[in-house]
Design a protein around this motif. Structure first.
Motif, PDB file in Angstrom:
ATOM      1  N   ARG A 281       2.219  -1.620  43.680  1.00 36.89           N
ATOM      2  CA  ARG A 281       1.077  -2.049  42.866  1.00 36.89           C
ATOM      3  C   ARG A 281       1.165  -1.543  41.439  1.00 36.89           C
ATOM      4  O   ARG A 281       0.769  -2.223  40.503  1.00 36.89           O
ATOM      5  CB  ARG A 281      -0.225  -1.567  43.490  1.00 36.89           C
ATOM      6  N   SER A 282       1.682  -0.312  41.260  1.00 40.78           N
ATOM      7  CA  SER A 282       1.760   0.229  39.902  1.00 40.78           C
ATOM      8  C   SER A 282       2.962  -0.317  39.139  1.00 40.78           C
ATOM      9  O   SER A 282       2.894  -0.477  37.920  1.00 40.78           O
ATOM     10  CB  SER A 282       1.803   1.759  39.948  1.00 40.78           C
ATOM     11  N   LEU A 283       4.062  -0.617  39.826  1.00 36.79           N
ATOM     12  CA  LEU A 283       5.233  -1.169  39.134  1.00 36.79           C
ATOM     13  C   LEU A 283       5.054  -2.636  38.759  1.00 36.79           C
ATOM     14  O   LEU A 283       5.578  -3.091  37.745  1.00 36.79           O
ATOM     15  CB  LEU A 283       6.486  -1.021  40.013  1.00 36.79           C
ATOM     16  N   PHE A 284       4.330  -3.379  39.583  1.00 38.74           N
ATOM     17  CA  PHE A 284       4.152  -4.816  39.355  1.00 38.74           C
ATOM     18  C   PHE A 284       2.664  -5.173  39.377  1.00 38.74           C
ATOM     19  O   PHE A 284       2.195  -5.875  40.276  1.00 38.74           O
ATOM     20  CB  PHE A 284       4.900  -5.607  40.437  1.00 38.74           C
ATOM     21  N   PRO A 285       1.901  -4.713  38.384  1.00 37.06           N
ATOM     22  CA  PRO A 285       0.451  -4.956  38.430  1.00 37.06           C
ATOM     23  C   PRO A 285       0.073  -6.424  38.246  1.00 37.06           C
ATOM     24  O   PRO A 285      -1.006  -6.843  38.677  1.00 37.06           O
ATOM     25  CB  PRO A 285      -0.082  -4.104  37.281  1.00 37.06           C
ATOM     26  N   TYR A 286       0.914  -7.220  37.622  1.00 40.85           N
ATOM     27  CA  TYR A 286       0.577  -8.622  37.374  1.00 40.85           C
ATOM     28  C   TYR A 286       1.299  -9.568  38.319  1.00 40.85           C
ATOM     29  O   TYR A 286       1.242 -10.780  38.133  1.00 40.85           O
ATOM     30  CB  TYR A 286       0.904  -8.993  35.931  1.00 40.85           C
ATOM     31  N   ALA A 287       1.970  -9.037  39.315  1.00 45.12           N
ATOM     32  CA  ALA A 287       2.692  -9.877  40.273  1.00 45.12           C
ATOM     33  C   ALA A 287       2.288  -9.531  41.696  1.00 45.12           C
ATOM     34  O   ALA A 287       3.111  -9.449  42.584  1.00 45.12           O
ATOM     35  CB  ALA A 287       4.199  -9.705  40.084  1.00 45.12           C
ATOM     36  N   ARG A 288       0.984  -9.317  41.898  1.00 44.84           N
ATOM     37  CA  ARG A 288       0.505  -9.028  43.248  1.00 44.84           C
ATOM     38  C   ARG A 288       0.552 -10.310  44.065  1.00 44.84           C
ATOM     39  O   ARG A 288       0.256 -11.393  43.554  1.00 44.84           O
ATOM     40  CB  ARG A 288      -0.910  -8.475  43.186  1.00 44.84           C
ATOM     41  N   PRO A 289       0.937 -10.226  45.332  1.00 48.41           N
ATOM     42  CA  PRO A 289       1.049 -11.448  46.141  1.00 48.41           C
ATOM     43  C   PRO A 289      -0.245 -12.240  46.245  1.00 48.41           C
ATOM     44  O   PRO A 289      -0.207 -13.473  46.239  1.00 48.41           O
ATOM     45  CB  PRO A 289       1.475 -10.915  47.517  1.00 48.41           C
ATOM     46  N   ASP A 290      -1.391 -11.587  46.295  1.00 48.44           N
ATOM     47  CA  ASP A 290      -2.635 -12.340  46.423  1.00 48.44           C
ATOM     48  C   ASP A 290      -3.013 -13.077  45.143  1.00 48.44           C
ATOM     49  O   ASP A 290      -3.888 -13.924  45.157  1.00 48.44           O
ATOM     50  CB  ASP A 290      -3.776 -11.442  46.877  1.00 48.44           C
ATOM     51  N   GLY A 291      -2.344 -12.794  44.050  1.00 43.89           N
ATOM     52  CA  GLY A 291      -2.606 -13.497  42.805  1.00 43.89           C
ATOM     53  C   GLY A 291      -2.116 -14.935  42.810  1.00 43.89           C
ATOM     54  O   GLY A 291      -2.504 -15.727  41.960  1.00 43.89           O
ATOM     55  N   TYR A 292      -1.268 -15.278  43.780  1.00 40.24           N
ATOM     56  CA  TYR A 292      -0.726 -16.635  43.858  1.00 40.24           C
ATOM     57  C   TYR A 292      -1.488 -17.505  44.855  1.00 40.24           C
ATOM     58  O   TYR A 292      -1.124 -18.652  45.062  1.00 40.24           O
ATOM     59  CB  TYR A 292       0.753 -16.581  44.238  1.00 40.24           C
ATOM     60  N   LEU A 293      -2.527 -16.952  45.463  1.00 44.27           N
ATOM     61  CA  LEU A 293      -3.310 -17.739  46.411  1.00 44.27           C
ATOM     62  C   LEU A 293      -4.260 -18.676  45.671  1.00 44.27           C
ATOM     63  O   LEU A 293      -4.745 -18.360  44.589  1.00 44.27           O
ATOM     64  CB  LEU A 293      -4.103 -16.817  47.340  1.00 44.27           C
ATOM     65  N   ALA A 294      -4.538 -19.822  46.278  1.00 46.56           N
ATOM     66  CA  ALA A 294      -5.375 -20.836  45.629  1.00 46.56           C
ATOM     67  C   ALA A 294      -6.841 -20.428  45.611  1.00 46.56           C
ATOM     68  O   ALA A 294      -7.559 -20.756  44.676  1.00 46.56           O
ATOM     69  CB  ALA A 294      -5.210 -22.176  46.341  1.00 46.56           C
ATOM     70  N   GLU A 295      -7.301 -19.729  46.636  1.00 53.97           N
ATOM     71  CA  GLU A 295      -8.699 -19.324  46.703  1.00 53.97           C
ATOM     72  C   GLU A 295      -8.840 -17.860  46.335  1.00 53.97           C
ATOM     73  O   GLU A 295      -7.951 -17.057  46.584  1.00 53.97           O
ATOM     74  CB  GLU A 295      -9.275 -19.534  48.111  1.00 53.97           C
ATOM     75  N   THR A 296      -9.966 -17.523  45.770  1.00 56.75           N
ATOM     76  CA  THR A 296     -10.251 -16.120  45.497  1.00 56.75           C
ATOM     77  C   THR A 296     -10.864 -15.491  46.742  1.00 56.75           C
ATOM     78  O   THR A 296     -11.201 -16.176  47.706  1.00 56.75           O
ATOM     79  CB  THR A 296     -11.222 -15.983  44.310  1.00 56.75           C
ATOM     80  N   GLN A 297     -11.024 -14.196  46.716  1.00 63.24           N
ATOM     81  CA  GLN A 297     -11.600 -13.493  47.857  1.00 63.24           C
ATOM     82  C   GLN A 297     -13.025 -13.961  48.147  1.00 63.24           C
ATOM     83  O   GLN A 297     -13.453 -14.003  49.288  1.00 63.24           O
ATOM     84  CB  GLN A 297     -11.599 -11.987  47.577  1.00 63.24           C
ATOM     85  N   LEU A 298     -13.755 -14.352  47.116  1.00 63.15           N
ATOM     86  CA  LEU A 298     -15.156 -14.730  47.301  1.00 63.15           C
ATOM     87  C   LEU A 298     -15.337 -16.072  47.987  1.00 63.15           C
ATOM     88  O   LEU A 298     -16.207 -16.245  48.822  1.00 63.15           O
ATOM     89  CB  LEU A 298     -15.868 -14.738  45.943  1.00 63.15           C
ATOM     90  N   ASN A 299     -14.500 -17.056  47.655  1.00 63.23           N
ATOM     91  CA  ASN A 299     -14.705 -18.386  48.227  1.00 63.23           C
ATOM     92  C   ASN A 299     -13.645 -18.763  49.257  1.00 63.23           C
ATOM     93  O   ASN A 299     -13.512 -19.918  49.606  1.00 63.23           O
ATOM     94  CB  ASN A 299     -14.762 -19.443  47.129  1.00 63.23           C
ATOM     95  N   ARG A 300     -12.908 -17.801  49.761  1.00 62.10           N
ATOM     96  CA  ARG A 300     -11.800 -18.101  50.667  1.00 62.10           C
ATOM     97  C   ARG A 300     -12.273 -18.699  51.989  1.00 62.10           C
ATOM     98  O   ARG A 300     -11.616 -19.544  52.559  1.00 62.10           O
ATOM     99  CB  ARG A 300     -11.001 -16.827  50.929  1.00 62.10           C
TER     100      ARG A 300
END
Length: 116
Positions: A53-72
């Motif tokens: 998480r600290s080495l790749f803060p902008y390449a988290r796997p959940d960042g590529y999902l179509a839905e956000t946590q709120l509307n999943r």
């Protein structure tokens, strides 16, 4: 009557507890060592996760999902769709991000396991 579904990895937890009980019966002096090694490997897994998480803060796997946590969970997917949809064109990047995280966590656990 349908029985409730057990949580994931319940069978493996049971196997691990049986093996620990077997160690306790055969070699009771080794229980402390076994628990120490389990604690080290578990801690290494957590540290590997946060290292990723600290080495790749902008390449988290959940960042590529179509839905956000709120509307999943607002829509119920049919059987033909996956539970978590990935943005179009990012399937390979999503897969590589997941593999990258697994490799970093795995190697952190391996390093601690071999060094202890």
């Amino acid at each position: 009557m349908k029985l409730p579904k057990l949580p994931r990895l319940t069978v493996w937890l049971g196997i691990a507890c049986m093996l620990l009980a077997q160690i306790a019966l055969l070699y009771p002096q080794q229980i402390g060592v076994a628990l120490f090694k389990v604690a080290l490997v578990a801690t290494a897994g957590v540290l590997g996760y946060y290292l990723d998480r600290s080495l790749f803060p902008y390449a988290r796997p959940d960042g590529y999902l179509a839905e956000t946590q709120l509307n999943r969970y607002k829509t119920v997917p049919n059987e033909q769709e996956s539970d978590f949809r990935v943005n179009e064109g990012y399937h390979l990047v999503f897969a590589l991000a997941m593999i990258r995280r697994a490799v970093i966590v795995g190697f952190a656990m391996l390093a601690i396991g071999l060094g202890a």
